[in-house]
Design a protein around this motif. Sequence first.
Motif, PDB file in Angstrom:
ATOM      1  N   VAL A 113      53.043  46.128  29.011  1.00  0.00           N
ATOM      2  CA  VAL A 113      52.865  44.687  28.921  1.00  0.00           C
ATOM      3  C   VAL A 113      53.355  44.218  27.555  1.00  0.00           C
ATOM      4  N   LEU A 114      54.365  43.348  27.562  1.00  0.00           N
ATOM      5  CA  LEU A 114      54.888  42.774  26.320  1.00  0.00           C
ATOM      6  C   LEU A 114      54.203  41.446  26.009  1.00  0.00           C
ATOM      7  N   THR A 115      53.972  40.653  27.049  1.00  0.00           N
ATOM      8  CA  THR A 115      53.249  39.390  26.926  1.00  0.00           C
ATOM      9  C   THR A 115      52.210  39.348  28.039  1.00  0.00           C
ATOM     10  N   PRO A 116      50.930  39.248  27.698  1.00  0.00           N
ATOM     11  CA  PRO A 116      49.885  39.258  28.720  1.00  0.00           C
ATOM     12  C   PRO A 116      50.010  38.089  29.698  1.00  0.00           C
ATOM     13  N   GLY A 117      49.629  38.353  30.918  1.00  0.00           N
ATOM     14  CA  GLY A 117      49.601  37.348  31.971  1.00  0.00           C
ATOM     15  C   GLY A 117      48.968  37.961  33.195  1.00  0.00           C
ATOM     16  N   ASP A 118      48.840  37.189  34.259  1.00  0.00           N
ATOM     17  CA  ASP A 118      48.187  37.716  35.453  1.00  0.00           C
ATOM     18  C   ASP A 118      49.154  38.046  36.580  1.00  0.00           C
ATOM     19  N   HIS A 119      50.439  37.731  36.416  1.00  0.00           N
ATOM     20  CA  HIS A 119      51.402  38.002  37.478  1.00  0.00           C
ATOM     21  C   HIS A 119      52.819  38.115  36.914  1.00  0.00           C
ATOM     22  N   VAL A 120      53.730  38.612  37.759  1.00  0.00           N
ATOM     23  CA  VAL A 120      55.168  38.562  37.495  1.00  0.00           C
ATOM     24  C   VAL A 120      55.799  37.906  38.721  1.00  0.00           C
ATOM     25  N   VAL A 121      57.070  37.560  38.618  1.00  0.00           N
ATOM     26  CA  VAL A 121      57.760  36.875  39.708  1.00  0.00           C
ATOM     27  C   VAL A 121      58.771  37.822  40.337  1.00  0.00           C
ATOM     28  N   CYS A 122      58.779  37.877  41.666  1.00  0.00           N
ATOM     29  CA  CYS A 122      59.727  38.725  42.398  1.00  0.00           C
ATOM     30  C   CYS A 122      61.149  38.232  42.152  1.00  0.00           C
ATOM     31  N   ALA A 123      62.045  39.146  41.818  1.00  0.00           N
ATOM     32  CA  ALA A 123      63.437  38.806  41.523  1.00  0.00           C
ATOM     33  C   ALA A 123      64.193  38.325  42.758  1.00  0.00           C
ATOM     34  N   VAL A 124      63.737  38.682  43.948  1.00  0.00           N
ATOM     35  CA  VAL A 124      64.429  38.297  45.182  1.00  0.00           C
ATOM     36  C   VAL A 124      63.820  37.050  45.807  1.00  0.00           C
ATOM     37  N   SER A 125      62.525  37.072  46.022  1.00  0.00           N
ATOM     38  CA  SER A 125      61.873  35.992  46.769  1.00  0.00           C
ATOM     39  C   SER A 125      61.280  34.895  45.895  1.00  0.00           C
ATOM     40  N   GLY A 126      61.055  35.206  44.629  1.00  0.00           N
ATOM     41  CA  GLY A 126      60.404  34.234  43.747  1.00  0.00           C
ATOM     42  C   GLY A 126      58.888  34.197  43.909  1.00  0.00           C
ATOM     43  N   ALA A 127      58.352  35.090  44.745  1.00  0.00           N
ATOM     44  CA  ALA A 127      56.909  35.141  44.976  1.00  0.00           C
ATOM     45  C   ALA A 127      56.177  35.661  43.742  1.00  0.00           C
ATOM     46  N   ARG A 128      54.972  35.164  43.552  1.00  0.00           N
ATOM     47  CA  ARG A 128      54.119  35.663  42.470  1.00  0.00           C
ATOM     48  C   ARG A 128      53.521  36.992  42.893  1.00  0.00           C
ATOM     49  N   ILE A 129      53.583  37.983  42.004  1.00  0.00           N
ATOM     50  CA  ILE A 129      53.021  39.304  42.273  1.00  0.00           C
ATOM     51  C   ILE A 129      51.920  39.543  41.235  1.00  0.00           C
TER      52      ILE A 129
ATOM     53  N   PHE B  86      59.765  43.478  42.208  1.00  0.00           N
ATOM     54  CA  PHE B  86      59.964  43.132  43.615  1.00  0.00           C
ATOM     55  C   PHE B  86      58.622  43.107  44.329  1.00  0.00           C
ATOM     56  N   ALA B  87      58.467  42.186  45.250  1.00  0.00           N
ATOM     57  CA  ALA B  87      57.203  41.996  45.956  1.00  0.00           C
ATOM     58  C   ALA B  87      56.947  43.054  47.027  1.00  0.00           C
ATOM     59  N   SER B  88      57.997  43.718  47.516  1.00  0.00           N
ATOM     60  CA  SER B  88      57.808  44.731  48.563  1.00  0.00           C
ATOM     61  C   SER B  88      58.922  45.760  48.498  1.00  0.00           C
ATOM     62  N   ALA B  89      58.711  46.868  49.195  1.00  0.00           N
ATOM     63  CA  ALA B  89      59.742  47.907  49.262  1.00  0.00           C
ATOM     64  C   ALA B  89      60.991  47.368  49.944  1.00  0.00           C
TER      65      ALA B  89
END
Length: 66
Positions: free
Chosen positions: A21-37, A53-56
């Motif tokens: 973790v470089l900057t704390p937060g509660d989620h990241v964003v999927c590079a393909v779908s833009g979904a919050r993970i 990525f949100a899924s395999a």
Amino acid sequence: MLVSNSDRPARLHYMANGFRVLTPGDHVVCAVSGARIPIELLRYWSVARQEAFASAHLASEALSPR
């Protein structure tokens, strides 16, 4: 003043067996779908691209040669 990490994207450094973790937060964003993970559900990423990525299926789609 207490600062909450909820509803803030984290900045991560992806490694072969985990991430840092470089900057704390509660989620990241999927590079393909833009979904919050949510960080605790993050399972798929690319070390070379430094992307999450949100899924395999989405990871395979993004990383497959065209």
